[in-house]
Write an enzyme that holds these catalytic residues in place. Structure first.
Site, PDB file in Angstrom:
ATOM      1  N   SER A 471       0.816  -1.210   0.000  1.00 64.60           N
ATOM      2  CA  SER A 471       0.000   0.000   0.000  1.00 64.60           C
ATOM      3  C   SER A 471       0.854   1.267   0.000  1.00 64.60           C
ATOM      4  O   SER A 471       1.509   1.561  -0.984  1.00 64.60           O
ATOM      5  CB  SER A 471      -0.966  -0.049   1.194  1.00 64.60           C
ATOM      6  OG  SER A 471      -1.979   0.914   1.086  1.00 64.60           O
ATOM      7  N   ASP A 482      10.293   5.841  -9.898  1.00 65.42           N
ATOM      8  CA  ASP A 482       9.902   6.545 -11.121  1.00 65.42           C
ATOM      9  C   ASP A 482      10.682   7.841 -11.306  1.00 65.42           C
ATOM     10  O   ASP A 482      11.026   8.207 -12.439  1.00 65.42           O
ATOM     11  CB  ASP A 482       8.403   6.829 -11.102  1.00 65.42           C
ATOM     12  CG  ASP A 482       7.567   5.574 -11.333  1.00 65.42           C
ATOM     13  OD1 ASP A 482       8.096   4.600 -11.889  1.00 65.42           O
ATOM     14  OD2 ASP A 482       6.381   5.566 -10.939  1.00 65.42           O
ATOM     15  N   LYS A 496      -0.675  -4.448  -3.201  1.00 61.23           N
ATOM     16  CA  LYS A 496      -1.975  -3.947  -2.752  1.00 61.23           C
ATOM     17  C   LYS A 496      -2.128  -2.512  -3.249  1.00 61.23           C
ATOM     18  O   LYS A 496      -1.624  -1.576  -2.646  1.00 61.23           O
ATOM     19  CB  LYS A 496      -2.068  -4.028  -1.227  1.00 61.23           C
ATOM     20  CG  LYS A 496      -3.482  -3.928  -0.660  1.00 61.23           C
ATOM     21  CD  LYS A 496      -3.888  -2.497  -0.411  1.00 61.23           C
ATOM     22  CE  LYS A 496      -5.223  -2.395   0.303  1.00 61.23           C
ATOM     23  NZ  LYS A 496      -5.698  -1.015   0.456  1.00 61.23           N
TER      24      LYS A 496
END
Length: 710
Positions: A471, A482, A496
């Site tokens: 999460s 990224d 998740k």
């Protein structure tokens, strides 16, 4: 966005729930059977309406989903195929494809009929076990007991199950016999254990049946849509408030054992270094001299009540590790209960020093147990509110003063928490920009950004993750990857990537319950009101997370740049092991500017890591541990021959002892003598040490990847 959607759900559901009851049950419920009540029928129809109309994953209630719910419900009742026969399954199979209609109508009679058959069988075989203790036992025979039966067919007859249970009783006695007690004393212990099991079974209520079925129903939709009955809703919200008095461990019931699900960082169990996830609790005693209470087969809520208690009091536990041989002797530990304030469990730091061609490299390590936030203080405007980001910022400031050369953030076992904290923590390492995208059920995408231009740390950075990093951990590590801001090290994360909204069903049902019950029964009803939850809570999946690159964190999680072998079985834990999990997909990337690029250096870092691991004894033992765990998991049966079982247990215990000492020597620690306790605060974390070494390698290689104005 979520607040508006919540209001929409409440208003729409209150107007839309008007299903009528179906025909009477196909089989009558007996006078002593557990029966559903009218309130549960109402809750079922409302939950069904909310799920079918507003869940992110659009799943129609039809025969196909009915079949899945049926199988899931059976698995929850008799996962190991110990109680029901093929005849029982044939009897209840008539309900396989009609549960969808029953759910929409609020008809729970078939659900309770199935449960009552199971409970009769359950009680029958526990009583059989008690009677079996009166027999004589021959422990010289070459018999085996098959304890793992979930992949085997249902028993053909009662006689087949009687044979199974006779061997189970024999195994229980033999296992106790190998601890040194005589047969008579062991029979007394087992009789008490079996009687306790029977007592717990007879204490089950219709709420327990309803919860079990609702779990089967919601899990068939997606793994994170959950219904909590009022009692479980209270426990859930206690957990969310991050405050309790006890040992600091969450528990679950697994194959009739009360099992440690997770250990709360900083709590008594964690600090003892003696309690691990998946440990089975065999018995509990109060104080230093209290009598042992065998809890095998207990209801989980009763076991929790026994283990929790006022702070300052002592509780003793008998624990059996899941990875240990089934014949292993339980270890005894003593813990002092405390008030566990999870908001006080903070990120913590350490400094590791590495040698790089004669030069000392200092790596600061920040371990983050969760993405925590004191919402009450935050909303009240308290400038000193507790949060992950605030704590990490202070740690970064101290590490910079100590002139560290790089920082490792350890997110292993971090199951997530506050989305806001994941965004703000990312902001400590970048100037500004998007962190995560959220797409709701209407396919509308919201981009959540870090808008604080302050950058608190600009140096070399690595993030360590494992299979239980989930999460918010995946949002943070995915954004760091990224942006090219840091290296990701470890194993594939949980995957998740969905958003849940907690819906208090009182706010939906109470306003119209009187009319609803009137339509079901033809009789007026008085609806209780007040602050206490009466109808439970629904955690409804309403949206999905996406990385700024457009990839979902759902299902696949975050893939590290440099990967470690996983101690946690990837085929047993993770979103991609859940049959009803939402799939991985992608949306358009949002606009962001990378601050670095590790593509040229990652191959060299992997090569250096692989070369180091080729000669690492610690790595060798890690791989052997993983293989041993797989072998243990593949075993389905065990011998009932006393001599052979004792040899096996002694060999297993000796192997564990020797392996632990070899592991200690590989880490530069002295071996222990048999019976000697491990010294406290020893550094046994080989993987964290290696993560720091990988970051050291990166620093040593120089600026092959630049981090420009993060």
């Amino acid at each position: 966005m979520f607040k508006k959607l919540y209001l929409m759900l409440v208003l729409a559901a209150a107007l839309a729930c008007n299903a009528s009851p179906s025909k009477p049950a196909y089989k009558p419920l007996g006078p002593n059977d557990l029966k559903p009540d009218e309130q549960q029928s109402v809750v079922l129809t409302y939950v069904a309406k909310l799920i079918t109309d507003y869940n992110y994953k659009k799943v129609p209630l039809n025969d196909s989903i009915s079949n899945i719910i049926f199988n899931s419900y059976l698995k929850k009742l008799d996962e190991n195929h110990n109680y029901l026969t093929q005849g029982d399954i044939k009897n209840i199979d008539q309900f396989r494809n009609i549960l969808d209609d029953d759910i929409k109508a609020g008809n729970l009679n078939s659900v309770f009929y199935i449960f009552n058959i199971f409970q009769k069988r359950y009680n029958e075989y526990v009583n059989f076990s008690v009677a079996e203790l009166n027999k004589n036992f021959d422990f010289t025979k070459n018999e085996t007991y098959t304890y793992d039966r979930d992949s085997l067919p249902w028993a053909k007859s009662d006689d087949e199950l009687h044979e199974l249970w006779a061997k189970r009783v024999k195994y229980d006695l033999l296992n106790l016999k190998l601890t040194g007690k005589d047969l008579a004393a062991n029979k007394v212990t087992l009789k008490k254990r079996y009687t306790n099991i029977l007592s717990q079974s007879n204490k089950l209520s219709n709420q327990d049946v309803f919860q079990a079925f609702m779990d089967a129903f919601t899990e068939a939709i997606d793994p994170h849509t959950n219904y909590f009955n009022p009692s479980n809703a209270a426990n859930f919200n206690i957990d969310m408030s991050r405050s309790l008095e006890g040992i600091g461990a969450s528990l679950l019931s697994e194959n009739e054992y009360v099992t440690i699900k997770s250990v709360t960082p900083g709590g008594p169990a964690d600090r003892s270094k003696l309690v691990n996830a998946d440990d089975r609790i065999i018995a509990v005693a109060q104080g230093k001299t209290g009598e042992w209470q065998d809890i095998v087969g207990w209801r989980i809520d009763n076991a929790i009540a026994l283990i929790r208690g006022p702070k300052g009091t002592v509780v003793r536990l008998q624990l059996l590790a899941k990875s240990a041989s089934p014949t292993a002797k339980p270890r005894v530990i003593e813990l002092v209960r405390e008030k566990i304030i999870l908001k006080d469990i903070s990120a913590k730091k350490d400094i590791r020093t590495y040698d790089s061609n004669g030069k000392k490299v200092k790596i600061g390590v920040i371990s983050i147990p969760a993405f925590y936030l004191d919402f009450a203080d935050y909303k009240a405007g308290n400038p000193n509110y507790k949060s992950t980001t605030r704590d990490v910022k202070l740690i970064l400031d101290s590490l910079k003063k100590e002139n560290v050369d790089g920082v490792v953030i350890d997110l292993r076992q971090n199951g997530g928490g506050s989305l806001m904290e994941a965004i703000e923590l990312t902001g400590l390492f970048i100037k500004t920009g998007p962190v995560v995208q959220v797409r709701d059920a209407r396919n509308q995408v919201e981009v959540d950004k870090d808008e604080d231009e302050t950058v608190n740390y600009t140096g070399p950075l690595a993030i360590v993750v494992d299979r239980f990093s989930a999460s918010a951990s995946e949002i943070f590590s995915g954004a760091i990857q990224d942006y090219g801001r840091g290296l990701i090290i470890g194993t594939q994360t949980y995957g998740k990537g969905t958003v849940q909204n907690a819906i208090d069903l009182d706010k939906i049902i109470a306003p119209t319950l009187k009319d609803k019950l009137m339509s079901l029964t033809g009789k007026p009803k008085t609806v209780a009101t007040g602050s206490q939850n009466k109808f439970g809570q629904l955690n409804l999946t309403i949206a999905k997370f996406y990385r700024i690159s457009g990839s979902s964190t759902q299902h696949k999680g975050v893939i590290p740049d440099v990967q470690f072998p996983s101690i946690i079985p990837l085929d047993k834990y993770g979103e991609d092991t859940e049959p009803s999990a939402l799939p991985f997909d992608m949306i358009a990337k949002t606009s962001y500017t990378t601050v670095g690029n590790f593509s040229t250096v990652i191959p060299e870092l992997r090569k250096m890591h692989d070369e180091r691991m080729a000669t690492s004894q610690s790595y060798k033992y890690l791989l052997e541990d993983i293989q041993d765990a797989k072998k243990q998991d593949a075993e389905k049966s065990i011998t009932l021959n006393e001599v052979d079982l004792k040899k096996q247990r002694d060999a297993d215990e000796q192997k564990v002892f020797e392996r632990n000492n070899l592991r200690r020597v590989a880490l530069g620690l002295r071996p222990l003598k048999k019976g000697e306790a491990k010294p406290k605060n020893e550094d046994l974390d080989f993987l964290q040490k290696e993560a720091g070494q990988i970051l050291t390698d990166y620093i040593t290689l120089g600026n092959k990847t630049a981090v420009v104005n993060p």
